[in-house]
Design an enzyme around this catalytic site. Structure first.
Site, PDB file in Angstrom:
ATOM      1  N   HIS A 122       0.824  -1.224   0.000  1.00 50.83           N
ATOM      2  CA  HIS A 122       0.000   0.000   0.000  1.00 50.83           C
ATOM      3  C   HIS A 122       0.855   1.270   0.000  1.00 50.83           C
ATOM      4  CE1 HIS A 122      -4.013   1.839   0.948  1.00 50.83           C
ATOM      5  NE2 HIS A 122      -3.240   2.815   1.410  1.00 50.83           N
TER       6      HIS A 122
ATOM      7  N   HIS B 160       1.013   5.492  -1.887  1.00 52.50           N
ATOM      8  CA  HIS B 160       0.337   6.547  -2.666  1.00 52.50           C
ATOM      9  C   HIS B 160       1.464   7.407  -3.233  1.00 52.50           C
ATOM     10  CE1 HIS B 160      -3.802   6.182  -0.756  1.00 52.50           C
ATOM     11  NE2 HIS B 160      -3.077   5.665   0.220  1.00 52.50           N
TER      12      HIS B 160
ATOM     13  N   GLU C  54      -8.044   4.277  -8.220  1.00 50.53           N
ATOM     14  CA  GLU C  54      -8.974   4.658  -7.142  1.00 50.53           C
ATOM     15  C   GLU C  54     -10.242   5.330  -7.696  1.00 50.53           C
ATOM     16  OE1 GLU C  54      -8.037   6.573  -2.947  1.00 50.53           O
ATOM     17  OE2 GLU C  54      -8.084   8.138  -4.461  1.00 50.53           O
TER      18      GLU C  54
ATOM     19  N   HIS D  59     -12.112   4.134  -2.469  1.00 44.47           N
ATOM     20  CA  HIS D  59     -11.342   4.829  -1.433  1.00 44.47           C
ATOM     21  C   HIS D  59     -11.741   4.415  -0.022  1.00 44.47           C
ATOM     22  CE1 HIS D  59     -10.604   8.288   1.354  1.00 44.47           C
ATOM     23  NE2 HIS D  59      -9.403   7.872   1.051  1.00 44.47           N
TER      24      HIS D  59
ATOM     25  N   HIS E 250      -9.604   1.492   1.817  1.00 39.81           N
ATOM     26  CA  HIS E 250      -9.355   1.909   3.198  1.00 39.81           C
ATOM     27  C   HIS E 250     -10.606   1.553   3.991  1.00 39.81           C
ATOM     28  CE1 HIS E 250      -6.758   4.645   0.774  1.00 39.81           C
ATOM     29  NE2 HIS E 250      -5.894   4.442   1.760  1.00 39.81           N
TER      30      HIS E 250
ATOM     31  N   GLU F  34     -10.501   2.999   9.655  1.00 39.01           N
ATOM     32  CA  GLU F  34      -9.165   3.498   9.975  1.00 39.01           C
ATOM     33  C   GLU F  34      -9.150   4.277  11.293  1.00 39.01           C
ATOM     34  OE1 GLU F  34      -7.760   5.872   6.740  1.00 39.01           O
ATOM     35  OE2 GLU F  34      -5.814   6.263   7.671  1.00 39.01           O
TER      36      GLU F  34
ATOM     37  N   ASP G  36       1.921   3.006   3.285  1.00 42.71           N
ATOM     38  CA  ASP G  36       1.070   4.135   2.921  1.00 42.71           C
ATOM     39  C   ASP G  36       1.960   5.126   2.155  1.00 42.71           C
ATOM     40  OD1 ASP G  36      -1.543   5.039   2.799  1.00 42.71           O
ATOM     41  OD2 ASP G  36      -1.823   5.094   4.950  1.00 42.71           O
TER      42      ASP G  36
HETATM   43  O1  MCF Z   1      -4.161   5.646   3.778  1.00 42.51           O
HETATM   44  C1  MCF Z   1      -4.099   7.025   3.983  1.00 42.51           C
HETATM   45  C2  MCF Z   1      -5.174   7.431   4.950  1.00 42.51           C
HETATM   46  N1  MCF Z   1      -6.500   7.060   4.558  1.00 42.51           N
HETATM   47  C3  MCF Z   1      -7.123   7.483   3.420  1.00 42.51           C
HETATM   48  N2  MCF Z   1      -6.607   7.973   2.319  1.00 42.51           N
HETATM   49  C4  MCF Z   1      -5.328   8.192   1.986  1.00 42.51           C
HETATM   50  C5  MCF Z   1      -4.175   7.795   2.697  1.00 42.51           C
HETATM   51  N3  MCF Z   1      -3.111   8.293   2.090  1.00 42.51           N
HETATM   52  C6  MCF Z   1      -3.518   8.937   1.015  1.00 42.51           C
HETATM   53  N4  MCF Z   1      -4.865   8.873   0.922  1.00 42.51           N
HETATM   54  C7  MCF Z   1      -5.600   9.550  -0.178  1.00 42.51           C
HETATM   55  C8  MCF Z   1      -6.698   8.753  -0.802  1.00 42.51           C
HETATM   56  O2  MCF Z   1      -6.224   7.818  -1.716  1.00 42.51           O
HETATM   57  O3  MCF Z   1      -6.222  10.686   0.323  1.00 42.51           O
HETATM   58  C9  MCF Z   1      -7.304  11.043  -0.499  1.00 42.51           C
HETATM   59  C10 MCF Z   1      -7.564   9.850  -1.408  1.00 42.51           C
HETATM   60  O4  MCF Z   1      -7.158  10.126  -2.730  1.00 42.51           O
HETATM   61  C11 MCF Z   1      -8.431  11.392   0.395  1.00 42.51           C
HETATM   62  S1  MCF Z   1      -9.847  12.024  -0.449  1.00 42.51           S
HETATM   63  C12 MCF Z   1     -11.126  12.003   0.716  1.00 42.51           C
HETATM   64 FE    FE Z   2      -3.683   4.764   2.075  1.00 43.50          FE
END
Ligand code: MCF
Ligand code: FE
Length: 404
Positions: A64, A66, A144, A182, A209, A212, A308
């Site tokens: 996982h 980003h 996503e 998401h 996700h 969390e 992450d």
């Molecule tokens: O895993 C972490 C925390 N939880 C949720 N989203 C994200 C995380 N890191 C990046 N994200 C991104 C997610 O993919 O944040 C955005 C999304 O594009 C939040 S949009 C409500």
């Molecule tokens: Fe994430």
């Protein structure tokens, strides 16, 4: 064919078998593990690689990341999930524009140098698709989809479909397109239905996700808390779309990695198809609670380890993440925890992603990481490896040595 001799070979099979002074014979796949002399006799043409006192093991799998948020250092608010999510909603397009090709390539290299061969990338915008596809690492590329507003369901599905099609054009055995919903608080049920049907029909992997934060729990279980206040700024009198149970039901029959699960009731999962992705540093930075990893392990749930993104971490070096895990979890004897973490980073992650790798045994794809060896009791090897290693010495992906 190659013969790699090492003092220690951690197979990361279910029994955590360790070989001493043996050799792994491999091409794109692992042939067998033999005594070095036997290997040379049986495979006289093979290249012989003497790794002396080093440790060979299956390369790590970071399930996982980003990468699009790799430009973040201090832009986002840490400490409370709803404050963080509000800050990333404001910054995410800008951050992804700042994450230039060179920045993303550098972070992929950081992961590979730490022994990672396979990466589960959650892609919000698709800007990193080409970079991932041309990297020597293997990517499961989770496109996503999200959106809570019912007026933009069709537009969000169209945008997703366009990104998915572009990623599907890049498909190879080192680039596997997949789907990510998401989260339950950000995604309308019609979108979740579309995405899970799409994945089921096309036999694609999924990621989401899930549970969390304490706020997500309060929101999904009781329709109240900080999420209600935050969403109330956009919608009058918001209500949760799902309960935790009704959300998981959408993923019936679909192989899915549920990320975080700090407040999840694991019994909701289908043990054959569903797994838990654990991101210890991210959980610490975005909240105050931690995954019950001991319970995950003792009850036999499949789990993997993720860093992450740099949106909620300070390093994509996978060994940093493994070390953090050792300090975060105190429910298991330390050397046992270290072995479980290595399994979560290899064998179990491969099972979560349904890939034929993650252990050094015949027939598995030859993704191999080599780390500097040391003297220690065999029972402490996994622990000392995590504590002492800053980077791998070498990495083989599908039997081919990577240059770094
Ligand atoms: O895993 C972490 C925390 N939880 C949720 N989203 C994200 C995380 N890191 C990046 N994200 C991104 C997610 O993919 O944040 C955005 C999304 O594009 C939040 S949009 C409500
Ligand atoms: Fe994430």
């Amino acid at each position: 064919m190659k013969i790699l001799k090492a003092k220690w070979i951690l197979t990361c099979d279910e029994k955590f078998k360790i070989h001493r002074d043996k050799a792994v014979v491999f091409d794109e796949k692992i042939e067998e593990i033999l005594k070095p002399n036997e290997a040379r006799e049986k495979y006289p043409e093979a290249e012989f690689i003497d790794c002396g006192s080093d440790i060979a093991m299956p390369a790590f799998i970071n399930t996982h990341t980003h990468l699009e948020f790799s430009a973040n250092r201090t832009h986002l608010i840490y400490g409370d999930f709803v404050k963080w999510v509000a800050s990333i909603v404001n910054a995410r397009e800008e951050l992804s524009k700042q994450a230039l090709e060179t920045i993303i390539e550098k972070e992929i290299l950081t992961m590979m140098k730490s022994g990672v061969a396979t990466i589960g990338e959650i892609s919000s915008f698709g800007t990193e698709a080409q970079i991932c596809a041309k990297s020597p690492a293997r990517f499961v590329f989770f496109n996503e989809i999200l959106g809570a507003d019912k007026n933009t369901i069709d537009a969000n599905i169209d945008k997703f479909s366009e990104r998915f099609t572009r990623s599907a054009e890049l498909v190879s055995d080192l680039f596997i397109p997949a789907v990510s919903v998401h989260a339950p608080y950000s995604t309308h049920p019609e979108i979740t239905k579309f995405a899970t049907d799409f994945a089921r029909d096309n036999e694609l992997l999924m990621s989401s996700h899930f549970m969390e934060s304490n706020h997500e729990r309060d929101w999904l279980k009781h329709g109240k808390g900080a999420f209600k206040e935050w969403l109330g700024a956009f919608l009058p009198n918001p209500k949760p779309f799902y309960s935790p149970k009704s959300y998981i039901e959408y993923f019936k029959g679909v192989r899915t990695l549920f990320t975080h699960c700090v407040f999840a009731d694991f019994k909701l999962f289908d043990k054959k198809l569903h797994s838990i992705t654990h991101c210890a540093v991210s959980n610490r930075l975005l909240g105050r609670d931690r995954l019950k990893l001991t319970s995950v392990i003792k009850n036999g749930y499949l789990f993997s380890i993720g860093t992450d993104g740099l949106s909620s971490n300070i390093s994509l070096n996978f060994l940093d993440e493994l070390r953090a895990n050792l300090f975060v979890h105190d429910g298991l004897e330390l050397s046992k925890l270290a072995r479980e973490l290595l399994l979560g980073a290899t064998n179990r992650a491969a099972k979560s992603l349904d890939l034929n790798l993650g252990e050094l045994s015949s027939g598995k794809i030859a993704d191999i990481a080599v780390f500097k060896g040391f003297e220690c009791d065999e029972s402490q090897l996994a622990l000392q490896l995590i504590l002492q290693s800053k980077n791998a010495k070498s990495l083989y992906i599908k039997g081919k040595k990577c240059n770094f």
